[in-house]
Design a protein around this motif. Structure first.
Motif, mmCIF file in Angstrom:
data_model
loop_
_atom_site.group_PDB
_atom_site.id
_atom_site.type_symbol
_atom_site.label_atom_id
_atom_site.label_comp_id
_atom_site.label_asym_id
_atom_site.label_seq_id
_atom_site.Cartn_x
_atom_site.Cartn_y
_atom_site.Cartn_z
ATOM 1 N N VAL A 64 0.846 -1.195 0.000
ATOM 2 C CA VAL A 64 0.000 0.000 0.000
ATOM 3 C C VAL A 64 0.883 1.248 0.000
ATOM 4 C CG1 VAL A 64 -1.839 1.277 1.155
ATOM 5 C CG2 VAL A 64 -1.813 -1.224 1.254
ATOM 6 N N ASP A 65 0.799 2.000 -1.077
ATOM 7 C CA ASP A 65 1.562 3.233 -1.214
ATOM 8 C C ASP A 65 0.731 4.379 -0.630
ATOM 9 O OD1 ASP A 65 2.753 5.597 -2.056
ATOM 10 O OD2 ASP A 65 3.254 4.849 -4.045
ATOM 11 N N GLU A 66 1.197 4.915 0.501
ATOM 12 C CA GLU A 66 0.494 6.005 1.172
ATOM 13 C C GLU A 66 1.255 7.335 1.060
ATOM 14 O OE1 GLU A 66 -2.084 3.679 4.626
ATOM 15 O OE2 GLU A 66 -0.414 4.968 5.226
ATOM 16 N N CYS A 67 1.939 7.536 -0.042
ATOM 17 C CA CYS A 67 2.759 8.741 -0.197
ATOM 18 C C CYS A 67 1.941 10.036 -0.192
ATOM 19 C CB CYS A 67 3.591 8.657 -1.478
ATOM 20 S SG CYS A 67 5.003 7.536 -1.326
ATOM 21 N N PHE A 68 0.632 9.936 -0.475
ATOM 22 C CA PHE A 68 -0.221 11.130 -0.467
ATOM 23 C C PHE A 68 -1.208 11.141 0.693
ATOM 24 C CE2 PHE A 68 1.050 10.632 -4.923
ATOM 25 C CZ PHE A 68 1.467 11.915 -5.235
ATOM 26 N N ILE A 69 -1.169 10.133 1.553
ATOM 27 C CA ILE A 69 -2.210 9.974 2.578
ATOM 28 C C ILE A 69 -2.260 11.137 3.561
ATOM 29 C CG2 ILE A 69 -0.892 8.703 4.332
ATOM 30 C CD1 ILE A 69 -4.366 7.654 3.114
ATOM 31 N N GLU A 70 -1.107 11.767 3.794
ATOM 32 C CA GLU A 70 -1.064 12.850 4.779
ATOM 33 C C GLU A 70 -1.595 14.170 4.238
ATOM 34 O OE1 GLU A 70 2.834 11.809 7.397
ATOM 35 O OE2 GLU A 70 3.075 11.938 5.231
ATOM 36 N N ILE A 71 -1.766 14.242 2.927
ATOM 37 C CA ILE A 71 -2.333 15.460 2.341
ATOM 38 C C ILE A 71 -3.706 15.164 1.740
ATOM 39 C CG2 ILE A 71 -0.325 16.945 2.046
ATOM 40 C CD1 ILE A 71 0.228 15.713 -0.606
ATOM 41 N N VAL A 72 -4.487 14.417 2.520
ATOM 42 C CA VAL A 72 -5.906 14.206 2.252
ATOM 43 C C VAL A 72 -6.656 14.956 3.348
ATOM 44 C CG1 VAL A 72 -7.784 12.551 2.077
ATOM 45 C CG2 VAL A 72 -5.520 11.938 1.210
ATOM 46 N N PRO A 73 -7.236 16.094 3.046
ATOM 47 C CA PRO A 73 -7.913 16.868 4.084
ATOM 48 C C PRO A 73 -9.099 16.128 4.714
ATOM 49 C CG PRO A 73 -7.539 18.206 2.119
ATOM 50 C CD PRO A 73 -7.231 16.785 1.750
ATOM 51 N N ASP A 74 -9.249 16.299 6.008
ATOM 52 C CA ASP A 74 -10.419 15.798 6.752
ATOM 53 C C ASP A 74 -10.630 14.291 6.625
ATOM 54 O OD1 ASP A 74 -10.928 18.489 7.376
ATOM 55 O OD2 ASP A 74 -12.170 18.730 5.586
ATOM 56 N N SER A 75 -9.542 13.529 6.621
ATOM 57 C CA SER A 75 -9.693 12.080 6.501
ATOM 58 C C SER A 75 -8.479 11.366 7.096
ATOM 59 C CB SER A 75 -9.853 11.673 5.035
ATOM 60 O OG SER A 75 -10.018 10.280 4.921
ATOM 61 N N ASP A 76 -8.714 10.195 7.640
ATOM 62 C CA ASP A 76 -7.614 9.381 8.155
ATOM 63 C C ASP A 76 -7.875 7.917 7.799
ATOM 64 O OD1 ASP A 76 -5.450 8.311 9.458
ATOM 65 O OD2 ASP A 76 -6.311 8.466 11.456
ATOM 66 N N GLN A 77 -7.487 7.547 6.591
ATOM 67 C CA GLN A 77 -7.717 6.180 6.110
ATOM 68 C C GLN A 77 -6.434 5.362 6.041
ATOM 69 O OE1 GLN A 77 -10.809 5.255 5.917
ATOM 70 N NE2 GLN A 77 -11.509 7.362 6.262
ATOM 71 N N SER A 78 -5.410 5.805 6.725
ATOM 72 C CA SER A 78 -4.141 5.075 6.712
ATOM 73 C C SER A 78 -4.264 3.721 7.404
ATOM 74 C CB SER A 78 -3.054 5.902 7.412
ATOM 75 O OG SER A 78 -1.871 5.137 7.550
ATOM 76 N N VAL A 79 -3.518 2.741 6.876
ATOM 77 C CA VAL A 79 -3.487 1.415 7.501
ATOM 78 C C VAL A 79 -2.109 1.123 8.094
ATOM 79 C CG1 VAL A 79 -5.345 0.402 6.128
ATOM 80 C CG2 VAL A 79 -2.990 0.362 5.240
ATOM 81 N N ILE A 80 -1.306 2.171 8.283
ATOM 82 C CA ILE A 80 0.074 1.945 8.727
ATOM 83 C C ILE A 80 0.136 1.247 10.082
ATOM 84 C CG2 ILE A 80 0.386 4.203 9.864
ATOM 85 C CD1 ILE A 80 3.245 4.207 8.563
ATOM 86 N N SER A 81 -0.813 1.503 10.952
ATOM 87 C CA SER A 81 -0.785 0.879 12.283
ATOM 88 C C SER A 81 -1.050 -0.623 12.225
ATOM 89 C CB SER A 81 -1.812 1.541 13.205
ATOM 90 O OG SER A 81 -3.129 1.346 12.717
ATOM 91 N N TYR A 82 -1.618 -1.095 11.110
ATOM 92 C CA TYR A 82 -1.995 -2.507 10.997
ATOM 93 C C TYR A 82 -0.837 -3.420 10.603
ATOM 94 C CZ TYR A 82 -6.851 -1.135 11.564
ATOM 95 O OH TYR A 82 -8.035 -0.648 12.073
ATOM 96 N N VAL A 83 0.346 -2.876 10.381
ATOM 97 C CA VAL A 83 1.485 -3.741 10.048
ATOM 98 C C VAL A 83 1.842 -4.650 11.222
ATOM 99 C CG1 VAL A 83 2.443 -2.146 8.342
ATOM 100 C CG2 VAL A 83 3.211 -2.001 10.736
ATOM 101 N N LYS A 84 1.452 -4.255 12.414
ATOM 102 C CA LYS A 84 1.707 -5.098 13.593
ATOM 103 C C LYS A 84 0.770 -6.298 13.621
ATOM 104 C CE LYS A 84 1.155 -1.568 16.374
ATOM 105 N NZ LYS A 84 1.045 -0.744 17.614
ATOM 106 N N LYS A 85 -0.384 -6.160 12.988
ATOM 107 C CA LYS A 85 -1.393 -7.229 13.013
ATOM 108 C C LYS A 85 -1.317 -8.132 11.794
ATOM 109 C CE LYS A 85 -6.371 -7.947 13.640
ATOM 110 N NZ LYS A 85 -7.680 -7.290 13.864
#
Length: 358
Positions: free
Chosen positions: A185-206
């Motif tokens: 999953v390429d999230e290179c633009f995820i931080e510049i999506v206004p008013d949204s938090d759809q990142s799955v980065i925390s799920y790498v532990k699971k």
């Protein structure tokens, strides 16, 4: 003597990207490169000037301070994190480490072309799923996920700007895990999506089949510095650490990363501008004859136009405006362009120029 190399290298065709090249004058407004509209933080320029003498010494081999900053930024332990010389290096290292001629790769198109290119350099069997909006075709896409393969996803997607929800991504990850496939999953633009938090980065532990790519280029305006990072299972990170090129991340890049990772205010300011100007651009361009904007969640817009994309790019360049000709994206044609969200002044110039020449 005949020089021999791999057949995959002979077939290889480098990808053409957006961004100004040395032949384009510095006063050209660059709408082709999807960088934050507010530019690089001043603190970065300050730290680079201060630490310029560090170029006399080798950089930290392990980017230890950057990893430490990332643990706070991502809330992940350092064992789940990897730093690289831009996101591109990480893509190629990932493919080299985990893909081969026996690996079936699934890529929704149109999307960032380097996934396909890096996979083919490793002789993978690549299949494509054509869709402008994967959310609308998700059930069918799930059926296409290969066994013991790899799925590449860009979220939000480049060049369409479409965003998959966290729940949709988790459904893909879970389905792929049952098939023993990795999801990149390429999230290179995820931080510049206004008013949204759809990142799955925390799920790498699971999920040990999840690999998340991030870049500081787009969010913090650092394309010339070249630094990116990834998050994945401890096993995946350990393997990628083994094959990393020594000292691939230079000392100035590490200094810049440490500085911006402490500056979340920059992201908030950037997203306020993106939200406002994205709406302005879509509303304004959609009123022009022969231009249809796709809805976007981030700082760029894919546009379908009745005009030839290459000719339109050339016309705009005469007015010191550079746009992205999207004809080389697999799944698109020469009637598609992409523009980045810039400052209101720059956006206004683009609109007025299009009104005159289109």
């Amino acid at each position: 003597m005949k020089i021999r190399t791999k057949s995959s290298i002979i077939r290889h065709i480098p990808v053409i990207h957006g961004g100004k090249n040395p032949l384009i004058k510095s006063d050209v407004i660059d709408f082709s490169s999807n960088i934050t509209p507010i530019g690089v933080p001043k603190s970065v320029k300050t730290i680079l000037k201060k630490n310029l003498d560090n170029i006399q010494r080798y950089p930290d081999f392990n980017s230890s301070e950057v990893i430490s900053s990332l643990t706070k930024y991502t809330k992940l332990d350092k064992a789940y994190l990897l730093v690289g010389n831009g996101a591109i290096e990480i893509i190629y290292n990932f493919c080299f480490a985990f893909l081969s001629k026996n690996t079936k790769v699934l890529i929704p198109i149109p999307t960032f072309q380097e996934y396909e290119t890096a996979a083919k350099l490793n002789d993978c069997k690549v299949s494509y799923f054509k869709t402008i909006n994967l959310s609308e075709n998700l059930d069918l896409f799930l059926l296409k996920i290969p066994k013991q393969g790899c799925v590449f996803l860009c979220n939000p997607n480049n060049p369409t700007g479409k965003l998959l929800s966290k729940n949709q991504l988790l459904l893909i990850i879970k389905t792929a895990k049952k098939l023993s496939s990795i999801v990149f999953v390429d999230e290179c633009f995820i931080e510049i999506v206004p008013d949204s938090d759809q990142s799955v980065i925390s799920y790498v532990k699971k999920y040990n089949n999840l690999f998340v790519l991030r870049s500081l280029t787009k969010s913090f305006g650092l394309p010339g510095i070249r630094i990116g990072y990834a998050a994945a299972s401890k096993q995946i990170i350990e393997i990628l650490q083994k094959i990393k090129i020594p000292w691939s991340v230079n000392s100035l890049a590490q200094d810049a990363a440490n500085t911006v990772l402490k500056n979340k205010l920059h992201l908030k300011k950037s997203n306020l501008v993106i939200k406002k100007e994205l709406n302005y651009l879509i509303n304004s361009i959609s009123k022009l004859d022969g231009f249809d904007c796709y809805d976007s969640s981030t700082n760029f817009i894919l546009i379908k136009t009745k005009h030839n994309s290459t000719k339109l790019q050339q016309k705009l360049l005469k007015h010191k405006i550079l746009i992205r000709d999207c004809k080389n994206f697999r799944g698109l044609d020469d009637h598609h362009i992409r523009i980045a969200v810039k400052s209101h002044k720059d956006n206004l110039k683009l609109i007025r120029t299009l009104e005159r020449i289109a």
